[in-house]
Design a protein around this motif. Sequence first.
Motif, PDB file in Angstrom:
ATOM      1  N   SER A 193       0.818  -1.208   0.000  1.00 28.04           N
ATOM      2  CA  SER A 193       0.000   0.000   0.000  1.00 28.04           C
ATOM      3  C   SER A 193       0.856   1.264   0.000  1.00 28.04           C
ATOM      4  O   SER A 193       1.837   1.367   0.744  1.00 28.04           O
ATOM      5  N   THR A 194       0.461   2.204  -0.842  1.00 30.94           N
ATOM      6  CA  THR A 194       1.154   3.494  -0.899  1.00 30.94           C
ATOM      7  C   THR A 194       0.514   4.523   0.021  1.00 30.94           C
ATOM      8  O   THR A 194       1.079   5.590   0.251  1.00 30.94           O
TER       9      THR A 194
ATOM     10  N   LYS B 125      -2.058   6.152  -0.818  1.00 35.03           N
ATOM     11  CA  LYS B 125      -2.684   7.136  -1.697  1.00 35.03           C
ATOM     12  C   LYS B 125      -4.057   6.644  -2.159  1.00 35.03           C
ATOM     13  O   LYS B 125      -4.272   5.439  -2.326  1.00 35.03           O
TER      14      LYS B 125
ATOM     15  N   SER C 190      -3.984   1.082 -11.113  1.00 31.31           N
ATOM     16  CA  SER C 190      -3.724   1.859  -9.898  1.00 31.31           C
ATOM     17  C   SER C 190      -3.725   0.962  -8.667  1.00 31.31           C
ATOM     18  O   SER C 190      -2.871   1.097  -7.779  1.00 31.31           O
TER      19      SER C 190
ATOM     20  N   LEU D 151      -0.626  -1.111  -8.428  1.00 29.49           N
ATOM     21  CA  LEU D 151       0.528  -0.337  -8.007  1.00 29.49           C
ATOM     22  C   LEU D 151       0.478   0.034  -6.523  1.00 29.49           C
ATOM     23  O   LEU D 151       1.380   0.708  -6.018  1.00 29.49           O
ATOM     24  N   GLY D 152      -0.595  -0.380  -5.832  1.00 23.55           N
ATOM     25  CA  GLY D 152      -0.658  -0.196  -4.391  1.00 23.55           C
ATOM     26  C   GLY D 152      -1.553   0.917  -3.902  1.00 23.55           C
ATOM     27  O   GLY D 152      -1.622   1.189  -2.700  1.00 23.55           O
ATOM     28  N   HIS D 153      -2.266   1.580  -4.804  1.00 22.89           N
ATOM     29  CA  HIS D 153      -3.157   2.661  -4.385  1.00 22.89           C
ATOM     30  C   HIS D 153      -4.537   2.112  -4.030  1.00 22.89           C
ATOM     31  O   HIS D 153      -4.958   1.067  -4.532  1.00 22.89           O
TER      32      HIS D 153
ATOM     33  N   HIS E 277       0.535   7.367 -10.937  1.00 18.70           N
ATOM     34  CA  HIS E 277       1.450   6.733  -9.994  1.00 18.70           C
ATOM     35  C   HIS E 277       2.775   7.508  -9.894  1.00 18.70           C
ATOM     36  O   HIS E 277       3.268   7.784  -8.788  1.00 18.70           O
TER      37      HIS E 277
ATOM     38  N   MET F 107       3.970   9.458  -6.499  1.00 21.18           N
ATOM     39  CA  MET F 107       5.175   8.961  -5.836  1.00 21.18           C
ATOM     40  C   MET F 107       6.366   9.894  -6.033  1.00 21.18           C
ATOM     41  O   MET F 107       7.522   9.503  -5.806  1.00 21.18           O
TER      42      MET F 107
END
Length: 442
Positions: free
Chosen positions: A140-141, A143, A161, A164-166, A435, A439
């Motif tokens: 997890s980001t 975001k 998205s 990519l961890g959002h 992303h 980031m």
Amino acid sequence: MPADMLADGVRSGRLNPDEYKQNFSDLHAPLDAHEALVAADRCYFCHDAPCMTACPTDIDIPLFIRQIATGTPEAAAKTILTQNILGGMCARVCPTETLCEEVCVREVAEGKPVLIGQLQRYATDTLMEKGAHPFERAPSTGKRVAVIGAGPAGLACAHRSAMLGHEVVIFDANDKPGGLNEYGIAAYKCTNDFAAREVDWLLGIGGIKVNRGVAFGRDVTLKELQGDFDAIFLGVGLGGVNGLGIDGDDKDGVSDAVDFIADLRQAKDLSALSIGRDVVVIGGGMTAVDAAVQAKLLGALNVTLVYRRSRTRMNASVFEQDLAASKGVRIITNASPVAVHGNGAVREIEFEYTDDDLKPTGQKVRLAADQVFRAIGQTLVGESLPELDGGKIKVSETGATTVKGVWAGGDCATGGDDLTVTAVAEGRDAAMDIHITLMGGA
């Protein structure tokens, strides 16, 4: 007069159950394992494959076909889905005859391309039938990304998205996610509720919440979302439909082709759908062809598609034009509508012949009609949108709008060509730019 027949002659139940089943069966039967191996064996596996260049999502076509040829269709599917997460639907509806297959070396040399679209379907269907999702989420980001619209562009952006961890929240006005794939594709191109099943499978990545029945502008605004999310993607599509702008356009029996197609796609019983005896469809794109063909398949006696320019100027591909003709649809070109005639309900529609510059010739013709479908283009609707360009949201190559933190893609944005596959590419690319931005360029 039978209870199911309206005063204007439009009625339901024109065919028997077997005819409905046959008419709306799969346009292209899926390949079995042996057929897929035979089809894959025709590929030359070109080093600088022109088919890859022609694919809007840049799928490595020679690689996935080689993977099928070596007996690993699941690996082929992952190759496809890495670039196009809606590869299953695109295999069904993408106009491959004007994209990858048109430039296939086999097509150029022999007039018979490798069956790229059907091979793509074979690979993606094989993987989806196993139920597993081939991708995992990154850590997890922290975001949050809001996606407006659960059509092809929105779904592609949401999936990438989330991967990519959002954390992603989709807002969509309809009861079902899928957008055009669920509501706007001809039923014979997408059978067995595939659109809904593909969405369920896509959401298997996790990290995506879908809020149904939430209309952008009515229930949620851009300003509100900007306060709650780190990034916003607009994939709202084109909600408005162009009118004919002629006398009688408001008569009973004149309606939008997109509504007809949506009703048909959501119908549980095709025999309950009313269709005219004499149907006229106005337009020259895919929506017009889909409406005309399905009117014929529902049992209309006479179906005529009328376009204001020549056949070579039609947006519908030659394959789609030929499909319509093969189903009994009459195509009239270089004719523009000038009036709808009838006492309350449509009885005839009048056209004037034109040249390809739309200059009237003075010659007119009237066609009998008890049902008319408009398919002359759609428009963007909504308030407080980012800057527009030519009636669509202005975006950069990566989908960024003129409003900081807001991206857009699909039919509502500039640069697209109103194809599912292009919308997927735009949603995916916007997710990557989102992303990078969130980031800090990493």
